[in-house]
Scaffold this active site. Sequence first.
Site, mmCIF file in Angstrom:
data_model
loop_
_atom_site.group_PDB
_atom_site.id
_atom_site.type_symbol
_atom_site.label_atom_id
_atom_site.label_comp_id
_atom_site.label_asym_id
_atom_site.label_seq_id
_atom_site.Cartn_x
_atom_site.Cartn_y
_atom_site.Cartn_z
ATOM 1 N N HIS A 99 3.543 7.660 -34.138
ATOM 2 C CA HIS A 99 4.922 7.288 -33.824
ATOM 3 C C HIS A 99 5.776 7.090 -35.060
ATOM 4 C CE1 HIS A 99 3.920 7.467 -29.729
ATOM 5 N NE2 HIS A 99 4.975 6.807 -29.294
ATOM 6 N N ASP A 165 9.055 -4.149 -30.574
ATOM 7 C CA ASP A 165 9.798 -4.000 -29.316
ATOM 8 C C ASP A 165 9.047 -3.114 -28.325
ATOM 9 O OD1 ASP A 165 11.785 -5.442 -30.485
ATOM 10 O OD2 ASP A 165 13.040 -3.709 -30.963
ATOM 11 N N GLU A 275 17.331 -11.209 -30.961
ATOM 12 C CA GLU A 275 17.681 -9.899 -31.526
ATOM 13 C C GLU A 275 19.167 -9.656 -31.306
ATOM 14 O OE1 GLU A 275 15.490 -6.367 -30.683
ATOM 15 O OE2 GLU A 275 13.615 -7.152 -31.502
HETATM 16 P P1 FAD Z 1 1.244 6.259 -37.172
HETATM 17 O O1 FAD Z 1 2.599 6.834 -37.089
HETATM 18 O O2 FAD Z 1 0.147 7.026 -36.586
HETATM 19 O O3 FAD Z 1 0.898 5.905 -38.695
HETATM 20 C C1 FAD Z 1 1.830 5.244 -39.519
HETATM 21 C C2 FAD Z 1 1.266 5.078 -40.935
HETATM 22 O O4 FAD Z 1 0.184 4.162 -40.910
HETATM 23 C C3 FAD Z 1 0.706 6.371 -41.524
HETATM 24 O O5 FAD Z 1 0.912 6.356 -42.910
HETATM 25 C C4 FAD Z 1 -0.778 6.274 -41.204
HETATM 26 O O6 FAD Z 1 -1.562 7.026 -42.086
HETATM 27 C C5 FAD Z 1 -1.015 4.781 -41.338
HETATM 28 N N1 FAD Z 1 -2.075 4.299 -40.459
HETATM 29 C C6 FAD Z 1 -2.193 4.470 -39.115
HETATM 30 N N2 FAD Z 1 -3.303 3.845 -38.674
HETATM 31 C C7 FAD Z 1 -3.879 3.270 -39.751
HETATM 32 C C8 FAD Z 1 -5.045 2.492 -39.961
HETATM 33 N N3 FAD Z 1 -5.856 2.150 -38.964
HETATM 34 N N4 FAD Z 1 -5.330 2.079 -41.223
HETATM 35 C C9 FAD Z 1 -4.528 2.380 -42.251
HETATM 36 N N5 FAD Z 1 -3.416 3.125 -42.133
HETATM 37 C C10 FAD Z 1 -3.098 3.551 -40.891
HETATM 38 N N6 FAD Z 1 8.273 -0.944 -35.671
HETATM 39 C C11 FAD Z 1 8.505 -2.255 -35.714
HETATM 40 O O7 FAD Z 1 8.157 -2.921 -36.692
HETATM 41 N N7 FAD Z 1 9.141 -2.891 -34.684
HETATM 42 C C12 FAD Z 1 9.521 -2.241 -33.556
HETATM 43 O O8 FAD Z 1 10.067 -2.863 -32.657
HETATM 44 C C13 FAD Z 1 9.253 -0.855 -33.470
HETATM 45 N N8 FAD Z 1 9.589 -0.165 -32.366
HETATM 46 C C14 FAD Z 1 9.307 1.161 -32.296
HETATM 47 C C15 FAD Z 1 9.640 1.858 -31.128
HETATM 48 C C16 FAD Z 1 9.351 3.200 -31.020
HETATM 49 C C17 FAD Z 1 9.733 3.938 -29.751
HETATM 50 C C18 FAD Z 1 8.745 3.878 -32.107
HETATM 51 C C19 FAD Z 1 8.472 5.334 -32.013
HETATM 52 C C20 FAD Z 1 8.430 3.202 -33.280
HETATM 53 C C21 FAD Z 1 8.708 1.840 -33.388
HETATM 54 N N9 FAD Z 1 8.402 1.111 -34.532
HETATM 55 C C22 FAD Z 1 8.639 -0.233 -34.583
HETATM 56 C C23 FAD Z 1 7.878 1.776 -35.735
HETATM 57 C C24 FAD Z 1 6.366 1.731 -35.765
HETATM 58 O O9 FAD Z 1 5.915 0.422 -36.047
HETATM 59 C C25 FAD Z 1 5.819 2.630 -36.868
HETATM 60 O O10 FAD Z 1 6.307 3.922 -36.750
HETATM 61 C C26 FAD Z 1 4.300 2.650 -36.823
HETATM 62 O O11 FAD Z 1 3.810 3.249 -37.988
HETATM 63 C C27 FAD Z 1 3.864 3.471 -35.647
HETATM 64 O O12 FAD Z 1 2.559 3.163 -35.333
HETATM 65 P P2 FAD Z 1 1.513 4.320 -35.046
HETATM 66 O O13 FAD Z 1 0.342 3.579 -34.560
HETATM 67 O O14 FAD Z 1 2.031 5.395 -34.219
HETATM 68 O O15 FAD Z 1 1.267 4.782 -36.558
#
Ligand code: FAD
Length: 516
Positions: A99, A165, A275
């Site tokens: 994400h 969120d 918020e």
């Molecule tokens: P990914 O996109 O898969 O990875 C993100 C990064 O973390 C990459 O660099 C990856 O290599 C690394 N990573 C992933 N897993 C691990 C692991 N286990 N160990 C070490 N590194 C790792 N953020 C907020 O803070 N607050 C919010 O309210 C919020 N709302 C969101 C709503 C939506 C609809 C979306 C799409 C994103 C939102 N985000 C929010 C952003 C979100 O926190 C970040 O994009 C987060 O990185 C997404 O998590 P993911 O698990 O998909 O990680």
Amino acid sequence: MDYYSLIPLIINIMVFMTLVSSRPLLNTRVLLSSNEPTNNNICTSTSCIKTASTDYGSLIQELPYGLLQPSSISDIIHLVQSSYNSSSPFPIAARGNGHSVRGQAMAKDGVVMDMSSLNNNNVTGIRVSGNSSLGFYVDVGGEQLWIDVLRATLPHGLAPVSWTDYLYLTVGGTISNAGISGQASFHGPQVSNVLEMDVVSGKGDLITCSKSMNSDLFYAVLGGLGQFGIITRARIVLDHAPTRVKWFKMVYDDFAKFTKDQEHLITNEGFNYVEGSLILKNSPSNSFFSSSEQHLINSLASENGILYCLEAVKYYHDEIIYTIEEEILMIFSTLNVNLGLIFNKDVTFFDFLNRVRSEELVLQSLGLWDVPHPWLNLFVPRSRIADFNQGVLVDIVQKQSLSSGPFLIYPINRKKWDNRMSVVTPEDDDNMFYTVGLLNAAGPTTDPAVIEKQNKKILNYCEKAGIKIKQYLPHYTNKAGWMNHFGNKWSAFKAMKEQFDPKMILSPGQKIFNLD
Ligand code: FAD
């Protein structure tokens, strides 16, 4: 010794070793080039490459060599070690739920590690522990989604205290950034609520770390953008969970009154979540409001061009409903809001935390979820938030009216942000800063390039006006950008990289140490 008598034992050991090493092969392609990752479990099929080269942002595509679906922590260790020990180390990116919006979980020519496959094999899972005198906590695999953590803890009457969120994000993914929402002012961001972690470093070592054990790695990983290790387990603080929430939205036409009330609510006890967001003339209807409320808000928005919506929530248990209403009335008497513009709902704690999911399902049904998301998330110094409002929100976002958002703006109390963590906030010494999320989605009529141009314009405006913002979920295309981002944390960040991932293997998609 009679060696012949040992033969049956030797055969048994060989059979056992063969069984252990004969896990199903996802791909049996013969590896031709010496610097390709030598692990036969790496999937290089078209669908694996597609998964590994796309993310929520739909703005960037980086083609990896393949995708590893680990079934154990040893699989992760083996892959990292095989890169570390190779004469040409290859990049590896943990992919949580993908994400990110700018390819942060991608690995060009390397291996993307699909963390979700650990969940299929129930490796660490979600385990609730503790007691009321020492406190409760949950041990969760880095691959776990926050929605599943909520589902697993609520039956114990417990829940984490700090959220995002949206809950379909992984624990490893959000604590690699910060993990913020309206609870962050009261409990700190998610990274402030981690007690301990297991991390596979860039050398392939599995290290347990906490404030008192390997603390340099512990603080580096929190907000460390995946640079120092792959989080395989995090121990997260739990507290007693409420059953229901009183959920309020208050509409303001005056920015100064809006921010004064937000700041008042995050510094005084009363609400549990604060918020805020913009309402513009082209903002879509919000299912929170009844149709008559929406009608009123639409006409105010047309009159004013821009409105500000303060969102606040009070947690409660069913049995104390009467005292809660009195408490809330007391709080409202201290605010500057027009009482006719306070709207409310009463929902379960679960439905409140999972509120974005219903919006996601609607957008998915309209084909508007999997579209490009040129997001810009900023932390803005409190001392300049009025200038930011005029120069960016009014003069750029409202005037250009490119998309309907959502556009979030709310202050965060800094008291629970530990400066030893890698996560970056504005460098002033104010006890709060603002978070601004310009969460644009490109639609059938909105070109993402036009939104990107607007994002650049906003960053240029801040630079010219001397507003020392920091990006959240940062993205830079040159070393100077990263050095400026980390500011006085840069040399420590670099030193930690040299210590824990000296061959620059991990999370290459962040493009910090491996700019093209
Ligand atoms: P990914 O996109 O898969 O990875 C993100 C990064 O973390 C990459 O660099 C990856 O290599 C690394 N990573 C992933 N897993 C691990 C692991 N286990 N160990 C070490 N590194 C790792 N953020 C907020 O803070 N607050 C919010 O309210 C919020 N709302 C969101 C709503 C939506 C609809 C979306 C799409 C994103 C939102 N985000 C929010 C952003 C979100 O926190 C970040 O994009 C987060 O990185 C997404 O998590 P993911 O698990 O998909 O990680």
